[in-house]
Design an enzyme around this catalytic site. Structure first.
Site, PDB file in Angstrom:
ATOM      1  N   GLU A 202       4.498  -5.786  -3.663  1.00 36.27           N
ATOM      2  CA  GLU A 202       3.918  -6.512  -4.800  1.00 36.27           C
ATOM      3  C   GLU A 202       2.410  -6.373  -4.796  1.00 36.27           C
ATOM      4  OE1 GLU A 202       2.052 -10.083  -6.787  1.00 36.27           O
ATOM      5  OE2 GLU A 202       1.891  -9.350  -4.731  1.00 36.27           O
ATOM      6  N   GLU A 203       1.826  -6.423  -3.602  1.00 32.82           N
ATOM      7  CA  GLU A 203       0.370  -6.385  -3.490  1.00 32.82           C
ATOM      8  C   GLU A 203      -0.220  -5.048  -3.934  1.00 32.82           C
ATOM      9  OE1 GLU A 203      -1.211  -8.942  -3.135  1.00 32.82           O
ATOM     10  OE2 GLU A 203      -0.214 -10.367  -1.809  1.00 32.82           O
TER      11      GLU A 203
ATOM     12  N   HIS B 167       7.768 -12.299  -3.685  1.00 34.44           N
ATOM     13  CA  HIS B 167       7.418 -11.094  -2.922  1.00 34.44           C
ATOM     14  C   HIS B 167       7.208 -11.460  -1.462  1.00 34.44           C
ATOM     15  CE1 HIS B 167       2.956 -11.301  -2.205  1.00 34.44           C
ATOM     16  NE2 HIS B 167       2.923 -12.002  -3.330  1.00 34.44           N
TER      17      HIS B 167
ATOM     18  N   ASP C 296       0.320 -16.388   0.720  1.00 36.01           N
ATOM     19  CA  ASP C 296       0.569 -15.304  -0.224  1.00 36.01           C
ATOM     20  C   ASP C 296       1.280 -14.152   0.465  1.00 36.01           C
ATOM     21  OD1 ASP C 296       0.492 -13.630  -2.407  1.00 36.01           O
ATOM     22  OD2 ASP C 296      -1.613 -13.098  -2.162  1.00 36.01           O
TER      23      ASP C 296
ATOM     24  N   HIS D 278      -5.921 -13.418   0.144  1.00 41.56           N
ATOM     25  CA  HIS D 278      -6.063 -12.008   0.541  1.00 41.56           C
ATOM     26  C   HIS D 278      -7.024 -11.824   1.711  1.00 41.56           C
ATOM     27  CE1 HIS D 278      -4.395  -9.958  -3.357  1.00 41.56           C
ATOM     28  NE2 HIS D 278      -3.503 -10.726  -2.735  1.00 41.56           N
TER      29      HIS D 278
ATOM     30  N   ASP E 211       5.333 -17.493  -6.298  1.00 39.48           N
ATOM     31  CA  ASP E 211       4.287 -16.725  -5.629  1.00 39.48           C
ATOM     32  C   ASP E 211       3.110 -17.651  -5.357  1.00 39.48           C
ATOM     33  OD1 ASP E 211       2.507 -14.862  -4.698  1.00 39.48           O
ATOM     34  OD2 ASP E 211       2.614 -13.550  -6.441  1.00 39.48           O
TER      35      ASP E 211
END
Length: 438
Positions: free
Chosen positions: A171-172, A125, A137, A287, A200
């Site tokens: 994706e998130e 992603h 990420d 994140h 990922d």
């Protein structure tokens, strides 16, 4: 590769398994397989992968600090990747979808050639969360997949399978882009995908080395690579079902992949075998706004990038042939040092009519630092012992070998065992995998 590769890698490459098949049980692979020689996988230059990450970082900085779905930074990221692939000779398709009233994008890139009815797909992603640039990420996976695709072009690779690459949007927000892609594939097209590899978060700053334990053939290919480096791996559980392999898996497509850890805490045992800091998350910036260029472990990113190429080169070159059904056990079994007892690795065979053939084939992959210590036997269901290896090979390491056994007096169905005993002290290892073909 900028990191040295031990001679184990050359040995285990020879056993990279052929086609991609679903297992009937976690330890059994019931499908005809055979390996064909694959071209030597390339070193994926770490500097090139990091250059892509730098571009993604700049894109985020110029577009509000992120590359999230529906934001300008995401579209600019897609445009960057697409331009690189177009220039390298790929056929690219920009797939659009709508989510939360915003346009999302998936990028699909096909390399010309290969069997269109047997597609090996790799993906990652490309979006970040809104709170940061998303360099680990998942800039890490996206950059490594991109550079591997470019390496395919540089090599002029002509694999047996058709190679396809994908970069997923949103994706998130719940695997939105990859779900859209899979759900909109006609059934006949889904059936052509022989395997999907997902990447990922592969450059976590306090990394682990995790391998998806879904399709056993894909799993074993990655385990072979890391066994060649002498690096132990663990089964990936933290992200199970939470990344873009899930829609493919739910559609019945064999999946696998790599992961270096997110917000789970590294244990003392994991720090002992991998380095890093115990008691801290694999990625403390998961994140968060600090998921920047400083949030990458170069060693993990380099190793995992090379592992991607290793898998694509080997799995892409492999084709199934129909000699007879194969069954495989990919579970690691530690071999205790002498005078420890013999260990066994079982395979349950079913659905094979009559007796085993006179040309029963046994493929053995044992990681060991002195194979001259080992006695390796095949034990038939009735207890008959067939010696495969008896303390030969001297000081060589790693027993990666195919044996032909006349087992025609044995009923094929039942529990077959690979039995290994270490007969001299001071060297250790483990059964990496073994396979029996009828």
């Amino acid at each position: 590769m900028s990191l040295s590769v031990s001679r184990r890698l050359a040995a285990v490459t020879a056993l990279a398994v052929a086609g991609l098949f679903a297992a009937t049980t976690p330890a059994a692979l019931a499908a005809p397989t055979a390996a064909t020689a694959a071209p030597t996988p390339p070193d994926i230059p770490l500097a090139n992968v990091k250059a892509h990450l730098s571009q993604l970082s700049t894109i985020a900085a110029n577009n509000g600090g992120n590359r999230a779905h529906g934001r300008a930074g995401y579209k600019a990221s897609i445009d960057y990747v697409k331009a690189k692939l177009d220039a390298a000779g790929f056929t690219t398709t920009l797939q659009t979808f709508t989510y939360n009233s915003a346009t999302g994008y998936n990028l699909i890139a096909d390399w010309p050639g290969g069997d269109p009815n047997s597609v090996l797909m790799s993906g990652s992603h490309l979006d970040s969360v809104t709170g940061g640039a998303g360099i680990n990420d998942n800039g890490s996976g996206s950059a490594a997949v991109l550079e591997t695709a470019l390496a395919v072009s540089r090599a002029g690779l002509q694999p047996t399978k058709h190679l396809r690459f994908g970069w997923w949007g949103a994706e998130e927000l719940g695997l939105v882009g990859s779900k859209y892609y899979v759900n909109n594939l006609p059934a006949a097209e889904k059936a052509k995908i022989s395997g999907y590899l997902n990447f990922d978060m592969i450059g976590s700053p306090n990394p682990g080395y995790f391998v998806y334990d879904d399709d056993p053939t894909i799993e074993q290919t990655f385990k072979n690579y890391y066994a060649g480096l002498g690096i132990p791996t663990e089964i990936e559980t933290e992200g199970d079902g939470r990344s873009d392999h899930a829609p493919f898996k739910n559609a019945g497509i064999p999946v696998g992949g790599l992961f270096s850890g997110a917000d789970y805490t590294k244990t003392a045992a994991q720090a002992q075998k991998w380095g890093g800091t115990s008691g801290q998350a694999f990625d403390r910036c998961y994140h968060s706004s600090c998921d920047s260029l400083a949030n990458i472990n170069d060693t993990a990113l380099d190793r995992n990038s090379d592992a991607i190429a290793y898998a694509i080169w080997n799995l892409g070159a492999a084709t199934p042939v129909p000699p007879g059904p194969s069954f495989e056990n990919t579970a690691d079994v530690n071999i205790p040092d002498s005078p420890g007892a013999a260990v066994t690795s079982p395979i349950t065979v079913s659905g094979v009519a009559g007796n085993a053939p006179a040309t029963t084939k046994v493929d053995v992959n044992i990681v060991h630092t002195y194979i001259g210590d080992l006695k390796v036997d095949l034990v038939a269901p009735d207890g008959t012992v067939y010696t495969l290896h008896n303390r030969s090979g001297g000081s060589a390491d790693n027993l990666v070998q195919s044996y032909t056994v006349n087992a025609s007096s044995e009923v094929a169905n039942g529990v077959w065992k690979l039995q290994v005993k270490d007969l001299a002290a001071q060297d250790v290892g483990y059964i990496n995998s073994w396979k029996i073909t009828f």
